[in-house]
Design a protein around this motif. Sequence first.
Motif, PDB file in Angstrom:
ATOM      1  N   HIS A   1      46.066  36.696  41.669  1.00 14.73           N
ATOM      2  CA  HIS A   1      44.717  36.164  41.434  1.00 14.73           C
ATOM      3  C   HIS A   1      43.687  37.070  42.100  1.00 14.73           C
ATOM      4  CE1 HIS A   1      41.979  32.348  41.250  1.00 14.73           C
ATOM      5  NE2 HIS A   1      41.215  33.416  41.502  1.00 14.73           N
TER       6      HIS A   1
ATOM      7  N   HIS B   1      39.546  39.037  41.283  1.00 13.82           N
ATOM      8  CA  HIS B   1      38.382  39.318  40.407  1.00 13.82           C
ATOM      9  C   HIS B   1      37.836  40.668  40.848  1.00 13.82           C
ATOM     10  CE1 HIS B   1      37.676  34.785  39.689  1.00 13.82           C
ATOM     11  NE2 HIS B   1      38.452  34.788  40.760  1.00 13.82           N
TER      12      HIS B   1
ATOM     13  N   LYS C   1      40.770  39.553  36.733  1.00 16.58           N
ATOM     14  CA  LYS C   1      40.014  38.711  35.809  1.00 16.58           C
ATOM     15  C   LYS C   1      38.692  39.366  35.418  1.00 16.58           C
ATOM     16  CE  LYS C   1      41.751  34.813  38.485  1.00 16.58           C
ATOM     17  NZ  LYS C   1      42.844  34.327  37.638  1.00 16.58           N
TER      18      LYS C   1
ATOM     19  N   HIS D   1      41.589  27.975  37.413  1.00 15.11           N
ATOM     20  CA  HIS D   1      40.967  27.694  38.713  1.00 15.11           C
ATOM     21  C   HIS D   1      40.862  26.176  38.826  1.00 15.11           C
ATOM     22  CE1 HIS D   1      39.630  31.907  38.710  1.00 15.11           C
ATOM     23  NE2 HIS D   1      39.207  31.739  39.951  1.00 15.11           N
TER      24      HIS D   1
ATOM     25  N   HIS E   1      43.877  27.820  43.702  1.00 18.32           N
ATOM     26  CA  HIS E   1      43.066  27.237  44.780  1.00 18.32           C
ATOM     27  C   HIS E   1      43.793  26.015  45.337  1.00 18.32           C
ATOM     28  CE1 HIS E   1      39.451  29.736  44.809  1.00 18.32           C
ATOM     29  NE2 HIS E   1      39.499  29.730  43.488  1.00 18.32           N
TER      30      HIS E   1
ATOM     31  N   ASP F   1      42.629  36.407  45.797  1.00 15.17           N
ATOM     32  CA  ASP F   1      41.371  35.995  45.153  1.00 15.17           C
ATOM     33  C   ASP F   1      40.241  36.968  45.489  1.00 15.17           C
ATOM     34  OD1 ASP F   1      39.628  34.603  43.528  1.00 15.17           O
ATOM     35  OD2 ASP F   1      39.348  32.924  44.909  1.00 15.17           O
TER      36      ASP F   1
HETATM   37 FE    FE Z   1      39.209  33.105  41.613  1.00 10.97          FE
END
Ligand code: FE
Length: 381
Positions: free
Chosen positions: A64, A66, A128, A219, A242, A293
């Motif tokens: 995960h 971004h 992502k 998410h 999460h 994340d």
């Molecule tokens: Fe995220």
Amino acid sequence: MTTLLTGIGLLATQDPELGEIPDAALVIEDGRLAWIGAAAHAPEADTAIDLGGRCVLPGFVDSHAHLVFAGDRAEEFAARMTGQPYTAGGIRSTVAATRAASDEQLRANLSKLTAELHAAGVTTFECKSGYGLDVATEQRSVRIAAEQTPEVTYLGAHVVPAGIDRGDYLDLVCGPMLAACAEHARWVDVFCEQGAFDVDESRAVLRAGMAAGLAPRLHANQLIAGGGVALAVEVDAASADHCTHLTAADIDALAGSSTVATLLPLVEFSTRSPYPDARGLLDAGATVALATDCNPGSGFSTSMPLAIALAVRELRMTPAEAVHAATAGGARALRRDDIGRLAVGSRADLVALDAPSYLHLAYRPGVPLIHRVWLAGQKVR
Ligand code: FE
Ligand code: NIG
């Protein structure tokens, strides 16, 4: 061409049959593991590297992240540390910077973060979109991400951007934007959350993505115990990410499913939020992954070792559980069986620690313990 790694003080394979092997060796051939066992029984190879008693693990699998964006939000972080809450709305400021950036700038930022991930022992990462939120910039984002990883996720449904009606935006996300992005992506994701998308909207986006050939991940339950986890299980998402606020029913649903609970403790650290109930999940039998994340808003860190240390110190996972979640757990969250564990035939993605045991990842928080990293048998560090 074969390479023997020997002098491995502890080989923590993450493979249920092989377990942990002291005084180990392994042989790499054509990017895969060709032999694993006690150093005393190691076969001959074309070259040999003595690791001097260091601990070896599978490369970390960051399921995960971004990573395609421009700009940063250090000021927002500083404001949070004086008491401002984290909200989904901050995403829009990164969207403006990302739209204004050239492909070259986005590619350079992603390359820099990829190098950071490798330095942190990560050998596979998911990436992502979600900071473009128009057709052209979302498409650029997934295309640039796909240059660096096969695990690309279309996250057009990150928030509704400024200047467009909510219904019109959802039509775009499920229609032309999806059509422009699907060929570059493997996964579809939605920020199912207060301030972003509700459960029905999220279901519609996931179903549209699935109809276009993408596999779902979500998410879920970051800011409130909403219906995200239940939706993830309903659509057999690979992962519910999460899981900061879980009900007992959420934990049961995850434990009874093949949806992985992906925990992101660097976000709770960086937003000063309560940590998720990892013990409840593990004790109920859910599969848990740990991921970074990494993103400019809720947690701008590529440090899987720090995520492991937080998982042990704050989430009460054992060091063995935390390392397993950061390797085999991440591979489960990406539905991959060639990575995240070391067995004959698996990809030669390896981390050698500057330590005799993986316990040191939590015992020595913040210390750079990643000595060497191999990706498909090639040294990347
Ligand atoms: Fe995220
Ligand atoms: O996973 N929660 C949604 N997306 C990111 C944060 C995005 C941002 O704040 O820029 C996350 O935390």
